[in-house]
Design a protein around this motif. Structure first.
Motif, PDB file in Angstrom:
ATOM      1  N   GLY A 138       0.802  -1.220   0.000  1.00  0.00           N
ATOM      2  CA  GLY A 138       0.000   0.000   0.000  1.00  0.00           C
ATOM      3  C   GLY A 138       0.829   1.262   0.000  1.00  0.00           C
ATOM      4  O   GLY A 138       0.286   2.370   0.020  1.00  0.00           O
ATOM      5  N   ARG A 139       2.149   1.082  -0.025  1.00  0.00           N
ATOM      6  CA  ARG A 139       3.039   2.241   0.001  1.00  0.00           C
ATOM      7  C   ARG A 139       4.225   1.972  -0.902  1.00  0.00           C
ATOM      8  O   ARG A 139       4.864   0.916  -0.806  1.00  0.00           O
ATOM      9  CB  ARG A 139       3.504   2.509   1.426  1.00  0.00           C
ATOM     10  CG  ARG A 139       4.204   3.830   1.633  1.00  0.00           C
ATOM     11  CD  ARG A 139       4.555   4.058   3.096  1.00  0.00           C
ATOM     12  NE  ARG A 139       3.342   4.158   3.911  1.00  0.00           N
ATOM     13  CZ  ARG A 139       2.924   3.231   4.758  1.00  0.00           C
ATOM     14  NH1 ARG A 139       3.627   2.127   4.906  1.00  0.00           N
ATOM     15  NH2 ARG A 139       1.815   3.385   5.444  1.00  0.00           N
ATOM     16  N   ASP A 201      16.041  -3.834   4.970  1.00  0.00           N
ATOM     17  CA  ASP A 201      16.675  -2.565   5.335  1.00  0.00           C
ATOM     18  C   ASP A 201      15.919  -1.879   6.474  1.00  0.00           C
ATOM     19  O   ASP A 201      16.528  -1.287   7.361  1.00  0.00           O
ATOM     20  CB  ASP A 201      16.741  -1.644   4.120  1.00  0.00           C
ATOM     21  CG  ASP A 201      17.560  -2.233   2.987  1.00  0.00           C
ATOM     22  OD1 ASP A 201      18.498  -3.009   3.288  1.00  0.00           O
ATOM     23  OD2 ASP A 201      17.258  -1.949   1.813  1.00  0.00           O
ATOM     24  N   HIS A 202      14.586  -1.977   6.431  1.00  0.00           N
ATOM     25  CA  HIS A 202      13.765  -1.344   7.477  1.00  0.00           C
ATOM     26  C   HIS A 202      14.055  -1.947   8.849  1.00  0.00           C
ATOM     27  O   HIS A 202      14.268  -1.224   9.828  1.00  0.00           O
ATOM     28  CB  HIS A 202      12.285  -1.499   7.125  1.00  0.00           C
ATOM     29  CG  HIS A 202      11.355  -1.217   8.269  1.00  0.00           C
ATOM     30  ND1 HIS A 202      11.045   0.060   8.689  1.00  0.00           N
ATOM     31  CD2 HIS A 202      10.683  -2.065   9.105  1.00  0.00           C
ATOM     32  CE1 HIS A 202      10.224  -0.003   9.721  1.00  0.00           C
ATOM     33  NE2 HIS A 202       9.984  -1.280   9.985  1.00  0.00           N
ATOM     34  N   ALA A 251       4.273  -1.622   8.469  1.00  0.00           N
ATOM     35  CA  ALA A 251       5.043  -0.434   8.088  1.00  0.00           C
ATOM     36  C   ALA A 251       5.463  -0.512   6.621  1.00  0.00           C
ATOM     37  O   ALA A 251       5.581   0.514   5.944  1.00  0.00           O
ATOM     38  CB  ALA A 251       6.270  -0.290   8.987  1.00  0.00           C
ATOM     39  N   TYR A 252       5.664  -1.721   6.126  1.00  0.00           N
ATOM     40  CA  TYR A 252       6.049  -1.919   4.728  1.00  0.00           C
ATOM     41  C   TYR A 252       4.918  -1.532   3.778  1.00  0.00           C
ATOM     42  O   TYR A 252       5.164  -1.144   2.635  1.00  0.00           O
ATOM     43  CB  TYR A 252       6.434  -3.384   4.517  1.00  0.00           C
ATOM     44  CG  TYR A 252       6.939  -3.712   3.137  1.00  0.00           C
ATOM     45  CD1 TYR A 252       8.286  -3.558   2.810  1.00  0.00           C
ATOM     46  CD2 TYR A 252       6.071  -4.170   2.152  1.00  0.00           C
ATOM     47  CE1 TYR A 252       8.747  -3.848   1.535  1.00  0.00           C
ATOM     48  CE2 TYR A 252       6.523  -4.468   0.874  1.00  0.00           C
ATOM     49  CZ  TYR A 252       7.867  -4.312   0.574  1.00  0.00           C
ATOM     50  OH  TYR A 252       8.317  -4.597  -0.689  1.00  0.00           O
ATOM     51  N   PHE A 258      -5.095  -7.986   5.882  1.00  0.00           N
ATOM     52  CA  PHE A 258      -4.568  -8.883   4.850  1.00  0.00           C
ATOM     53  C   PHE A 258      -3.593  -9.884   5.458  1.00  0.00           C
ATOM     54  O   PHE A 258      -3.719 -11.103   5.258  1.00  0.00           O
ATOM     55  CB  PHE A 258      -3.882  -8.046   3.770  1.00  0.00           C
ATOM     56  CG  PHE A 258      -3.320  -8.852   2.622  1.00  0.00           C
ATOM     57  CD1 PHE A 258      -4.142  -9.357   1.636  1.00  0.00           C
ATOM     58  CD2 PHE A 258      -1.956  -9.087   2.534  1.00  0.00           C
ATOM     59  CE1 PHE A 258      -3.625 -10.094   0.582  1.00  0.00           C
ATOM     60  CE2 PHE A 258      -1.429  -9.821   1.485  1.00  0.00           C
ATOM     61  CZ  PHE A 258      -2.264 -10.327   0.502  1.00  0.00           C
ATOM     62  N   ILE A 259      -2.629  -9.394   6.219  1.00  0.00           N
ATOM     63  CA  ILE A 259      -1.612 -10.270   6.816  1.00  0.00           C
ATOM     64  C   ILE A 259      -2.225 -11.249   7.807  1.00  0.00           C
ATOM     65  O   ILE A 259      -1.801 -12.413   7.901  1.00  0.00           O
ATOM     66  CB  ILE A 259      -0.521  -9.418   7.507  1.00  0.00           C
ATOM     67  CG1 ILE A 259       0.263  -8.605   6.468  1.00  0.00           C
ATOM     68  CG2 ILE A 259       0.436 -10.299   8.313  1.00  0.00           C
ATOM     69  CD1 ILE A 259       1.008  -9.434   5.453  1.00  0.00           C
ATOM     70  N   SER A 260      -3.260 -10.815   8.520  1.00  0.00           N
ATOM     71  CA  SER A 260      -3.853 -11.686   9.540  1.00  0.00           C
ATOM     72  C   SER A 260      -4.559 -12.894   8.946  1.00  0.00           C
ATOM     73  O   SER A 260      -4.874 -13.846   9.667  1.00  0.00           O
ATOM     74  CB  SER A 260      -4.836 -10.888  10.397  1.00  0.00           C
ATOM     75  OG  SER A 260      -5.971 -10.495   9.632  1.00  0.00           O
TER      76      SER A 260
END
Length: 372
Positions: A138-139, A201-202, A251-252, A258-260
């Protein structure tokens, strides 16, 4: 009476096609077992660098269904790139587009004269593999990615197991007609994978800049020297598996909803020298095997010394971000000068059984030195 397939049997089948990644194969084996027995099967999210085996695993699942006649009703399976799913097409929503691909696959496998009941059964028991799922974040570059968010919502509808009305062409009483199929999407199995490159990297930046309570851990390594002496040194190692939190995925740019919906999140390990060596020597689509077939058509045998093969694998292991793909880049570059006119190659030797191109460790080392 034939014994039913157990998770350990599925794991053994997949392990012959996917080298390394034992934790991942166990998770996928359990999901497949539940799926083929009508139990709620956890969808699987794969996170790993390019070349660690995500797409290979998806193809191995296809081979698994194809190898067992009793699993014919589960053979409808698509591997779709997330970018393809995210592309906006006028007059067609993303969910319908996905089922169009599944319907087409069902008719390729089982014929076009399927009844509504037959087609419904095939579609509801399908497996959907979404590759490069990180591309529907989403980003992107810190800015909202509307297409990514929309695609996540479309997939979320299916992941949540909602009923979906799908219009398809079926055959009833010998006539082709259109029917509206009420599909139970809760029976679909989803395997989604992505490199999530910026995620590494994050998380690393969070650790070194102390943005939260996570800290890099030091470990002791024992080093045995050529003279037989032993030394112990303290090193700091970073692996995403050791430090990743769900909040990092949010954060990504992946939505929490969705992830859940993934019951299993599997981290793929970077492939080491030994795994890469086995892929190089034994995988059916390895660059070495393909090149051997090429030279065989010319009546030439391609041979590598054990040391040469090890040198290629070791060089590939240093390119951890592209994994097994590094084998192809290194070997194709190495062999390219000899493919056009092999009969005049300095590597050509005449043997008792005919001409052979022989690659030794010196040839590999000289090539790698030129590439550095």
């Amino acid at each position: 009476m034939e014994q039913p397939l157990l998770p350990v049997d599925i794991d053994a089948f997949l392990a012959r096609r996917v080298l390394g990644q034992p934790d991942l194969l166990r998770r996928i084996s359990v999901s497949l077992y539940k799926h083929i027995h009508g139990l709620p099967a956890p969808n699987v999210l794969l996170i790993g660098n390019s070349g660690t085996g995500k797409t290979t695993l998806m193809r191995a699942v296809t081979d698994f269904y194809d190898a067992h006649q009793e699993l014919a009703r589960f053979r409808v399976m698509v591997i779709i790139n997330a970018n393809t799913l995210a592309a906006e097409i006028e007059g067609e929503d993303r969910t319908t587009r996905l089922f169009r691909k599944l319907e087409a696959q069902a008719k390729v496998l089982f014929g076009s004269a399927l009844s509504a009941k037959e087609l419904t059964d095939y579609l509801e028991n399908a497996t959907v593999c979404v590759d490069e799922v990180d591309k529907i974040s989403g980003r992107v570059s810190g800015k909202p990615n509307v297409e990514g968010i929309t695609t996540q919502y479309a997939l979320l509808t299916l992941l949540e197991g909602e009923k979906f009305l799908y219009r398809a062409k079926v055959v009833e009483d010998g006539r082709e007609t259109e029917a509206e199929l009420a599909l139970d999407t809760g029976r679909l199995l989803f395997v989604c994978g992505g490199a999530f490159e910026e995620l590494y990297d994050h998380v690393y930046a969070c650790l070194v800049n102390r943005r939260d309570d996570r800290r890099l851990k030091e470990v002791s390594e024992v080093e045995r020297k050529a003279d037989g002496s032993v030394s112990v040194r303290t090193v700091t190692k970073f692996t995403l598996r050791s430090y990743l939190r769900l909040a990092d995925l949010f954060a990504y740019g992946m939505m929490p909803q969705f992830i859940s919906r993934f019951g299993s999140i599997a981290m793929l390990d970077d492939l080491g020298r030994e795994e890469l060596l086995q892929i190089f020597l034994n995988a059916p689509n390895s660059p070495l095997r393909l090149c051997m077939d090429y030279f065989r058509h010319m009546g030439i045998a391609l041979r590598l010394t054990k040391e040469a093969a090890m040198a290629v694998a070791e060089a590939a292991a240093k390119n951890s971000r592209i994994g097994a793909r590094a084998l192809r880049e290194i070997f194709n570059g190495l062999i390219a000068p000899h493919e056009f006119d092999p009969y005049h190659s300095p590597l050509l030797q005449q043997t008792d059984v005919g001409p052979a191109l022989v690659l030794d460790v010196q040839t590999v080392t000289e090539y790698l030195t030129r590439m550095d």
